[in-house]
Design a protein around this motif. Structure first.
Motif, PDB file in Angstrom:
ATOM      1  N   ALA A   7       1.058  -1.158  -0.074  1.00 52.97           N
ATOM      2  CA  ALA A   7       0.007  -0.007   0.012  1.00 52.97           C
ATOM      3  C   ALA A   7       1.021   1.270   0.012  1.00 52.97           C
ATOM      4  N   TRP A   8       1.960   1.230   0.641  1.00 53.32           N
ATOM      5  CA  TRP A   8       2.868   2.546   0.809  1.00 53.32           C
ATOM      6  C   TRP A   8       3.597   2.759  -0.630  1.00 53.32           C
ATOM      7  N   GLY A   9       3.851   1.374  -1.319  1.00 54.00           N
ATOM      8  CA  GLY A   9       4.289   1.573  -2.619  1.00 54.00           C
ATOM      9  C   GLY A   9       3.576   2.211  -3.447  1.00 54.00           C
ATOM     10  N   VAL A  10       2.151   1.798  -3.367  1.00 49.82           N
ATOM     11  CA  VAL A  10       1.292   2.419  -4.377  1.00 49.82           C
ATOM     12  C   VAL A  10       1.040   3.902  -4.029  1.00 49.82           C
ATOM     13  N   THR A  11       0.955   4.078  -2.888  1.00 50.51           N
ATOM     14  CA  THR A  11       1.070   5.722  -2.388  1.00 50.51           C
ATOM     15  C   THR A  11       2.064   6.450  -2.667  1.00 50.51           C
ATOM     16  N   ALA A  12       3.373   5.918  -2.661  1.00 50.95           N
ATOM     17  CA  ALA A  12       4.554   6.766  -3.136  1.00 50.95           C
ATOM     18  C   ALA A  12       4.661   6.872  -4.519  1.00 50.95           C
ATOM     19  N   TYR A  98       6.478   2.559  -9.880  1.00 50.36           N
ATOM     20  CA  TYR A  98       7.439   3.436  -9.336  1.00 50.36           C
ATOM     21  C   TYR A  98       8.407   4.241  -9.758  1.00 50.36           C
ATOM     22  N   GLY A  99       9.176   3.172 -10.780  1.00 50.87           N
ATOM     23  CA  GLY A  99      10.529   3.559 -11.435  1.00 50.87           C
ATOM     24  C   GLY A  99      10.078   4.540 -12.542  1.00 50.87           C
ATOM     25  N   ALA A 100       8.828   4.181 -13.092  1.00 50.24           N
ATOM     26  CA  ALA A 100       8.382   5.086 -14.467  1.00 50.24           C
ATOM     27  C   ALA A 100       8.227   6.423 -13.862  1.00 50.24           C
ATOM     28  N   TRP A 218       7.522  14.829  -2.791  1.00 52.22           N
ATOM     29  CA  TRP A 218       8.965  14.443  -2.472  1.00 52.22           C
ATOM     30  C   TRP A 218       9.099  13.255  -1.269  1.00 52.22           C
ATOM     31  N   PHE A 219       7.933  13.149  -0.628  1.00 50.06           N
ATOM     32  CA  PHE A 219       8.046  12.219   0.561  1.00 50.06           C
ATOM     33  C   PHE A 219       7.854  10.996  -0.167  1.00 50.06           C
ATOM     34  N   GLY A 220       7.206  10.729  -1.161  1.00 56.08           N
ATOM     35  CA  GLY A 220       7.200   9.698  -2.150  1.00 56.08           C
ATOM     36  C   GLY A 220       8.390   9.300  -2.868  1.00 56.08           C
ATOM     37  N   PHE A 221       9.129  10.328  -3.317  1.00 53.73           N
ATOM     38  CA  PHE A 221      10.365  10.381  -4.069  1.00 53.73           C
ATOM     39  C   PHE A 221      11.243   9.921  -3.152  1.00 53.73           C
ATOM     40  N   ASN A 222      11.576  10.312  -1.921  1.00 50.06           N
ATOM     41  CA  ASN A 222      12.660   9.966  -0.987  1.00 50.06           C
ATOM     42  C   ASN A 222      12.445   8.703  -0.392  1.00 50.06           C
ATOM     43  N   ALA A 225      10.820   4.340  -1.881  1.00 49.97           N
ATOM     44  CA  ALA A 225      11.676   2.953  -1.781  1.00 49.97           C
ATOM     45  C   ALA A 225      11.740   2.052  -0.613  1.00 49.97           C
ATOM     46  N   GLU A 226      11.271   2.725   0.390  1.00 45.98           N
ATOM     47  CA  GLU A 226      11.524   2.138   1.744  1.00 45.98           C
ATOM     48  C   GLU A 226      10.464   0.830   1.844  1.00 45.98           C
TER      49      GLU A 226
END
Length: 409
Positions: A7-12, A98-100, A218-222, A225-226
């Motif tokens: 879910a965090w991956g999708v949000t980021a 996410y990489g896209a 930018w919180f998704g940017f930085n 990946a966590e």
């Protein structure tokens, strides 16, 4: 992988995607009222084109099996067919998407250097070619098993514990985009009547809105990946992303006040972006105090660097070079001095600084050369720059047949 991490991956991914419209707003407010549609369309055009190219073959190119490979095979899984049918398709596809978003914003950032004078079709051709020849391979070099990712082990051995640190894109995104922006600014030449104060931002609130969206995204940017790391370092990343950005605002407006007598809202917004750029590679490898210092330095230095275009004679319309190239270099090299455990002044030697510098300047040179060649070829064939009369009249109506502000009685 647990559902919370996914879910965090999708949000980021959504947060980083939202950054590209943020760039459109930030840039759009800075240009003339008669160029705002053109400026924003370059970001939205990049969003459309690079997303498609990434799914077709860009993701395949962004990982290699050996440090000696230039890029991955673009046809190894064309259109992600195999990825979408694998046992771990859920996590794999979120990671790929996410990489896209990183690829998209890297290309969109470049457009600020050629504001007010570029043809949209030529920009789209440039965007597709540059992404294919520069961004996709550089992503493989930095994050996909390539030579930059393995540089420390190659130079100093596996046991040295030294590797290039670029957590979220100091080299692959910001130095890459900034160097390409410089190349395109040189190819397209100066705007008519280029001098200090040639244009003022037509909509300051729009620029501030864009900066706010960028900081939010930018919180998704930085920290995004966590999600693959069970959020192990997310606290440090979040506090550094806030701290460095806030400090950079202070650094920029202090320089502005000393230099020009006034601290401006556009300066504060630009300082925030400079801080975000600088902390991007360093967010997971600095203690908060060193992150604050990085922000102050980045804000102050970038505030001075944006004036270089007038002294050196290149027209980088919206200061992509002064903010993204310079800020990216500062953040990347700063790690060589203060990266936790390996920086020169915090227990390490010169090795970390050496690999950071090699990676930074290699990407700078490669991106500049590729962008210059592509841009020059487009300019000499179909043309990259609009006609002088269209530039004077405003590119929105001549290129897109639209007006940003249709005022009626």
């Amino acid at each position: 992988m647990d559902t919370g991490s996914i879910a965090w991956g999708v949000t980021a991914t959504a947060l980083v995607l939202f950054m590209t419209p943020g760039v459109a707003f930030f840039y759009g407010g800075l240009v003339k009222a008669k160029s705002v549609v053109s400026m924003m369309m370059m970001s939205f055009g990049a969003l459309g084109l690079i997303s498609v190219l990434w799914i077709l073959y860009g993701f395949n190119m962004s990982a290699v099996g050996s440090p000696l490979e230039f890029a991955g095979n673009p046809f190894s899984d064309f259109g992600m067919t195999a990825l979408a049918s694998g046992e771990t398709a859920n996590t794999d596809l979120v990671g790929a998407t996410y990489g896209a978003t990183f690829a998209i914003i890297t290309i969109a950032l470049i457009s600020g250097a050629i504001a007010d004078r570029a043809k949209f079709g030529s920009w789209m051709i440039f965007a597709g070619l540059f992404a294919t020849i520069a961004y996709f391979p550089i992503a493989a070099w930095v994050w996909g098993g390539g030579w930059i990712m393995n540089l420390g082990a190659t130079l100093f051995g596996e046991d040295a514990g030294i590797g290039v640190i670029d957590y979220a894109g100091g080299t692959a995104v910001h130095i890459n985009a900034g160097a390409a922006a410089l190349a395109l600014a040189l190819v397209l030449g100066k705007r008519i009547g280029f001098q200090k104060g040639i244009t003022k931002p037509h909509n300051v609130p729009l620029t501030l809105l864009g900066a706010a969206i960028l900081w939010f995204g930018w919180f998704g940017f930085n920290a995004g990946a966590e999600w693959l790391n069970e959020l192990a370092n997310v606290g440090l990343i979040v506090v550094n992303t806030v701290g460095a950005t806030a400090a950079a605002i202070i650094g920029w407006i202090v320089v502005e006040k000393v230099k020009d007598g006034k601290a401006t809202s556009v300066g504060a917004a630009s300082g925030a972006v400079a801080g975000l750029v600088a902390i991007t590679p360093a967010c997971a490898n600095l203690t908060p105090g060193w992150a604050l210092l990085l922000g102050i330095v980045a804000g102050a230095v970038c505030a001075i660097a944006v004036e270089l275009k007038f002294k050196l004679g290149f027209d980088d319309s919206l200061d992509v070079v002064g903010i993204h190239l310079v800020g990216g270099l500062i953040g990347t090299l700063y790690l060589g001095l203060f990266a936790t455990g390996t920086g020169l002044f915090v227990g390490g030697g010169v090795e970390q600084l050496a690999v950071q510098a090699i990676a930074a300047f290699a990407v700078l040179v490669y991106s500049f050369v590729v962008a210059f060649i592509i841009g020059f070829a487009i300019e000499k064939t179909i043309g990259f720059r609009v006609k002088n009369e269209d530039e004077i009249a405003g590119v929105d109506t001549s290129v897109h047949g639209e007006e940003g502000y249709a005022l009626v009685d």
